[in-house]
Motif scaffolding. Structure first.
Motif, PDB file in Angstrom:
ATOM      1  N   GLN A   4       0.925  -1.373   0.039  1.00  0.00           N
ATOM      2  CA  GLN A   4       0.021  -0.053  -0.045  1.00  0.00           C
ATOM      3  C   GLN A   4       0.736   1.342  -0.117  1.00  0.00           C
ATOM      4  O   GLN A   4       0.511   2.212   0.664  1.00  0.00           O
ATOM      5  CB  GLN A   4      -0.921   0.122   1.222  1.00  0.00           C
ATOM      6  CG  GLN A   4      -2.014  -0.898   1.042  1.00  0.00           C
ATOM      7  CD  GLN A   4      -3.197  -0.397  -0.009  1.00  0.00           C
ATOM      8  OE1 GLN A   4      -2.902   0.339  -0.670  1.00  0.00           O
ATOM      9  NE2 GLN A   4      -4.144  -1.202  -0.049  1.00  0.00           N
ATOM     10  N   ASP A   5       2.028   1.175  -0.670  1.00  0.00           N
ATOM     11  CA  ASP A   5       2.673   2.278  -0.936  1.00  0.00           C
ATOM     12  C   ASP A   5       2.396   3.073  -2.183  1.00  0.00           C
ATOM     13  O   ASP A   5       2.661   2.422  -3.281  1.00  0.00           O
ATOM     14  CB  ASP A   5       4.429   2.087  -1.081  1.00  0.00           C
ATOM     15  CG  ASP A   5       5.383   3.342  -0.997  1.00  0.00           C
ATOM     16  OD1 ASP A   5       4.622   4.324  -1.363  1.00  0.00           O
ATOM     17  OD2 ASP A   5       6.363   3.083  -0.886  1.00  0.00           O
ATOM     18  N   THR A   6       1.685   4.119  -2.179  1.00  0.00           N
ATOM     19  CA  THR A   6       1.251   4.723  -3.468  1.00  0.00           C
ATOM     20  C   THR A   6       2.035   5.416  -4.206  1.00  0.00           C
ATOM     21  O   THR A   6       1.545   5.715  -5.329  1.00  0.00           O
ATOM     22  CB  THR A   6       0.034   5.785  -3.123  1.00  0.00           C
ATOM     23  OG1 THR A   6       0.573   6.912  -2.137  1.00  0.00           O
ATOM     24  CG2 THR A   6      -1.228   5.020  -2.208  1.00  0.00           C
ATOM     25  N   LEU A   7       3.182   5.641  -3.731  1.00  0.00           N
ATOM     26  CA  LEU A   7       4.306   6.448  -4.332  1.00  0.00           C
ATOM     27  C   LEU A   7       3.448   7.759  -5.068  1.00  0.00           C
ATOM     28  O   LEU A   7       4.351   8.233  -5.887  1.00  0.00           O
ATOM     29  CB  LEU A   7       4.918   5.614  -5.486  1.00  0.00           C
ATOM     30  CG  LEU A   7       5.555   4.364  -5.181  1.00  0.00           C
ATOM     31  CD1 LEU A   7       6.134   3.662  -6.365  1.00  0.00           C
ATOM     32  CD2 LEU A   7       6.719   4.675  -4.184  1.00  0.00           C
ATOM     33  N   ASP A   8       2.595   8.305  -4.107  1.00  0.00           N
ATOM     34  CA  ASP A   8       2.244   9.387  -4.698  1.00  0.00           C
ATOM     35  C   ASP A   8       3.096  10.819  -4.836  1.00  0.00           C
ATOM     36  O   ASP A   8       2.907  11.625  -5.422  1.00  0.00           O
ATOM     37  CB  ASP A   8       0.833  10.077  -3.808  1.00  0.00           C
ATOM     38  CG  ASP A   8       1.209  10.076  -2.444  1.00  0.00           C
ATOM     39  OD1 ASP A   8       2.135   9.798  -1.897  1.00  0.00           O
ATOM     40  OD2 ASP A   8       0.235  10.723  -1.628  1.00  0.00           O
TER      41      ASP A   8
ATOM     42  N   VAL B 190      -4.321   1.319  -4.273  1.00  0.00           N
ATOM     43  CA  VAL B 190      -5.101   1.292  -2.921  1.00  0.00           C
ATOM     44  C   VAL B 190      -6.169   0.328  -3.183  1.00  0.00           C
ATOM     45  O   VAL B 190      -6.361  -0.552  -2.395  1.00  0.00           O
ATOM     46  CB  VAL B 190      -5.785   2.546  -2.430  1.00  0.00           C
ATOM     47  CG1 VAL B 190      -6.467   2.499  -1.226  1.00  0.00           C
ATOM     48  CG2 VAL B 190      -4.383   3.655  -2.216  1.00  0.00           C
ATOM     49  N   LEU B 191      -7.065   0.446  -4.180  1.00  0.00           N
ATOM     50  CA  LEU B 191      -8.141  -0.412  -4.573  1.00  0.00           C
ATOM     51  C   LEU B 191      -7.933  -1.877  -4.785  1.00  0.00           C
ATOM     52  O   LEU B 191      -8.605  -2.775  -4.475  1.00  0.00           O
ATOM     53  CB  LEU B 191      -9.065   0.263  -5.510  1.00  0.00           C
ATOM     54  CG  LEU B 191      -9.507   1.760  -5.189  1.00  0.00           C
ATOM     55  CD1 LEU B 191     -10.798   2.128  -6.414  1.00  0.00           C
ATOM     56  CD2 LEU B 191     -10.254   1.555  -3.900  1.00  0.00           C
ATOM     57  N   LYS B 192      -6.801  -1.980  -5.828  1.00  0.00           N
ATOM     58  CA  LYS B 192      -6.386  -3.266  -6.063  1.00  0.00           C
ATOM     59  C   LYS B 192      -5.730  -4.422  -5.088  1.00  0.00           C
ATOM     60  O   LYS B 192      -6.193  -5.340  -4.898  1.00  0.00           O
ATOM     61  CB  LYS B 192      -5.092  -3.347  -7.230  1.00  0.00           C
ATOM     62  CG  LYS B 192      -4.845  -4.666  -7.629  1.00  0.00           C
ATOM     63  CD  LYS B 192      -3.756  -4.328  -8.798  1.00  0.00           C
ATOM     64  CE  LYS B 192      -3.129  -5.679  -9.262  1.00  0.00           C
ATOM     65  NZ  LYS B 192      -2.314  -5.810 -10.120  1.00  0.00           N
ATOM     66  N   ASN B 193      -5.275  -3.488  -4.038  1.00  0.00           N
ATOM     67  CA  ASN B 193      -4.356  -4.127  -2.853  1.00  0.00           C
ATOM     68  C   ASN B 193      -5.287  -4.197  -1.335  1.00  0.00           C
ATOM     69  O   ASN B 193      -4.601  -4.521  -0.533  1.00  0.00           O
ATOM     70  CB  ASN B 193      -2.979  -3.594  -2.523  1.00  0.00           C
ATOM     71  CG  ASN B 193      -2.263  -3.812  -4.077  1.00  0.00           C
ATOM     72  OD1 ASN B 193      -2.347  -4.782  -4.465  1.00  0.00           O
ATOM     73  ND2 ASN B 193      -1.798  -2.810  -4.514  1.00  0.00           N
ATOM     74  N   ALA B 194      -6.235  -3.595  -1.255  1.00  0.00           N
ATOM     75  CA  ALA B 194      -7.131  -3.341  -0.139  1.00  0.00           C
ATOM     76  C   ALA B 194      -7.102  -4.579   0.709  1.00  0.00           C
ATOM     77  O   ALA B 194      -7.984  -5.361   0.030  1.00  0.00           O
ATOM     78  CB  ALA B 194      -8.273  -2.436  -0.324  1.00  0.00           C
ATOM     79  N   ARG B 195      -6.696  -4.655   2.002  1.00  0.00           N
ATOM     80  CA  ARG B 195      -6.892  -5.935   2.550  1.00  0.00           C
ATOM     81  C   ARG B 195      -7.130  -5.330   4.050  1.00  0.00           C
ATOM     82  O   ARG B 195      -6.964  -4.237   4.602  1.00  0.00           O
ATOM     83  CB  ARG B 195      -5.566  -6.660   2.658  1.00  0.00           C
ATOM     84  CG  ARG B 195      -5.087  -7.083   1.372  1.00  0.00           C
ATOM     85  CD  ARG B 195      -3.954  -7.693   1.606  1.00  0.00           C
ATOM     86  NE  ARG B 195      -3.049  -7.903   0.233  1.00  0.00           N
ATOM     87  CZ  ARG B 195      -1.908  -8.639   0.320  1.00  0.00           C
ATOM     88  NH1 ARG B 195      -1.030  -8.727   1.391  1.00  0.00           N
ATOM     89  NH2 ARG B 195      -1.349  -8.720  -1.088  1.00  0.00           N
ATOM     90  N   ASN B 196      -8.015  -6.194   4.995  1.00  0.00           N
ATOM     91  CA  ASN B 196      -8.341  -5.866   6.459  1.00  0.00           C
ATOM     92  C   ASN B 196      -7.033  -5.552   7.037  1.00  0.00           C
ATOM     93  O   ASN B 196      -5.811  -6.397   6.976  1.00  0.00           O
ATOM     94  CB  ASN B 196      -8.905  -7.036   7.001  1.00  0.00           C
ATOM     95  CG  ASN B 196     -10.287  -7.490   6.438  1.00  0.00           C
ATOM     96  OD1 ASN B 196     -10.793  -6.824   5.698  1.00  0.00           O
ATOM     97  ND2 ASN B 196     -10.863  -8.335   6.908  1.00  0.00           N
ATOM     98  N   GLY B 197      -6.923  -4.455   7.785  1.00  0.00           N
ATOM     99  CA  GLY B 197      -5.713  -3.900   8.633  1.00  0.00           C
ATOM    100  C   GLY B 197      -4.595  -3.426   7.809  1.00  0.00           C
ATOM    101  O   GLY B 197      -3.767  -3.211   8.475  1.00  0.00           O
ATOM    102  N   ASP B 198      -4.824  -2.905   6.616  1.00  0.00           N
ATOM    103  CA  ASP B 198      -4.028  -2.361   5.839  1.00  0.00           C
ATOM    104  C   ASP B 198      -3.548  -0.854   6.421  1.00  0.00           C
ATOM    105  O   ASP B 198      -4.546  -0.282   7.100  1.00  0.00           O
ATOM    106  CB  ASP B 198      -4.356  -1.988   4.387  1.00  0.00           C
ATOM    107  CG  ASP B 198      -3.961  -3.116   3.441  1.00  0.00           C
ATOM    108  OD1 ASP B 198      -3.430  -4.306   4.035  1.00  0.00           O
ATOM    109  OD2 ASP B 198      -4.330  -3.369   2.450  1.00  0.00           O
ATOM    110  N   ILE B 199      -2.340  -0.553   6.310  1.00  0.00           N
ATOM    111  CA  ILE B 199      -1.856   0.797   6.822  1.00  0.00           C
ATOM    112  C   ILE B 199      -1.384   1.584   5.145  1.00  0.00           C
ATOM    113  O   ILE B 199      -0.248   0.986   4.621  1.00  0.00           O
ATOM    114  CB  ILE B 199      -0.622   1.073   7.633  1.00  0.00           C
ATOM    115  CG1 ILE B 199      -1.222   0.355   9.003  1.00  0.00           C
ATOM    116  CG2 ILE B 199      -0.287   2.363   7.934  1.00  0.00           C
ATOM    117  CD1 ILE B 199      -0.321   0.370  10.106  1.00  0.00           C
ATOM    118  N   VAL B 200      -2.197   2.439   4.685  1.00  0.00           N
ATOM    119  CA  VAL B 200      -1.928   2.954   3.508  1.00  0.00           C
ATOM    120  C   VAL B 200      -0.878   4.243   3.570  1.00  0.00           C
ATOM    121  O   VAL B 200      -1.244   5.146   4.274  1.00  0.00           O
ATOM    122  CB  VAL B 200      -3.150   3.412   2.708  1.00  0.00           C
ATOM    123  CG1 VAL B 200      -2.884   3.906   1.456  1.00  0.00           C
ATOM    124  CG2 VAL B 200      -4.135   2.088   2.643  1.00  0.00           C
TER     125      VAL B 200
END
Length: 255
Positions: free
Chosen positions: A177-181, A194-204
């Motif tokens: 969840q490193d967006t490299l924004d 974010v949307l492709k990798n979203a999992r419970n307990g993630d820190i974005v």
């Protein structure tokens, strides 16, 4: 964050570390210590395993006069809480944004005072970076952070120790969840990560200070409603830690 909430959070942080066991900090050289070493000790958090559909959005490097305010507006619109890892020198410029974020239920984390290359600075300079930011946050919002994120995500024993000595837990982010924004990859690229990798307990990991770019703000206009539609709740990092503690208690009860 009031005194009672801070006491509760410190209790959760202590329990998080205890649940992962303890080891001698000098038992092996820093260069040989991988994520598993720090994670198992509870010294650094990357994500929180949980069956609950919760996710923690985090924003680094701010506050930014325009982007932070726009992000706060969007979070409010979708009833979402987040954690802002702030840079002390910027807190001094825009204290009202830090106070606003706290008032609206968000969490403030420490991200150093001047965003230096943390891996190479001396211990005294490192501690000064943390304490100056703690003081800036206190002046702005009347609290001191209990969470620290090192610039660049770099970590070693000295960084972890300085964080602990200043009363903070070191928090990074889910590797997926490193967006490299901060590289300005385009709104769609941020959304996809974010949307492709979203999992419970993630820190974005995102940033509210990216000079000359509003891509993160624009991406949130898609990310927030879509994750909400999927049933995710947006929580602060400290709230996410409490889900780990609930899971740990559940396991103990059923053992």
């Amino acid at each position: 964050m009031n005194r009672q909430a801070i006491v509760l959070l410190l209790t959760l942080i202590t329990a998080f570390g205890a649940a992962h066991g303890h080891a001698d900090a000098n038992s092996m050289p820093s260069s040989a210590k991988k994520r598993s070493y720090y994670e198992e000790r509870g010294d650094i958090v990357w994500e929180v395993p949980t069956d609950n559909k919760v996710i923690a959005l985090t924003f680094d490097d701010g506050p930014h006069k325009e982007h932070t305010a726009q992000i706060l507006n969007l979070l409010q619109q979708y009833d979402a809480r987040a954690t802002f890892f702030v840079v002390g020198s910027r807190v001094e410029k825009f204290p009202e944004l830090v106070a606003r974020a706290l008032d609206e239920g968000h969490e403030i984390g420490n991200h150093s005072y001047s965003h230096p290359p943390f891996y190479n600075i001396g211990a005294d300079a490192l501690r000064k970076e943390l304490t100056k930011t703690q003081d800036a946050i206190y002046q702005a919002a009347g609290i001191r952070s209990v969470l620290f994120r090192p610039p660049g995500g770099r970590y070693n024993d000295a960084i972890v120790s300085a964080s602990k000595e200043t009363g903070m837990l070191t928090v990074l982010w889910s590797w997926h969840q490193d967006t490299l924004d901060w590289r300005k990859p385009g709104v769609n690229a941020i959304v996809r990560t974010v949307l492709k990798n979203a999992r419970n307990g993630d820190i974005v990991l995102m940033h509210d200070f990216v000079p000359g770019s509003d891509q993160t703000v624009e991406a949130l206009k898609t990310i927030l409603p879509e994750l909400k539609e999927r049933g995710f709740s947006f929580v602060t990092v400290s709230e996410l830690l409490s889900y780990h503690e609930k899971s740990h208690k559940h396991i103990e009860v059923n053992d």
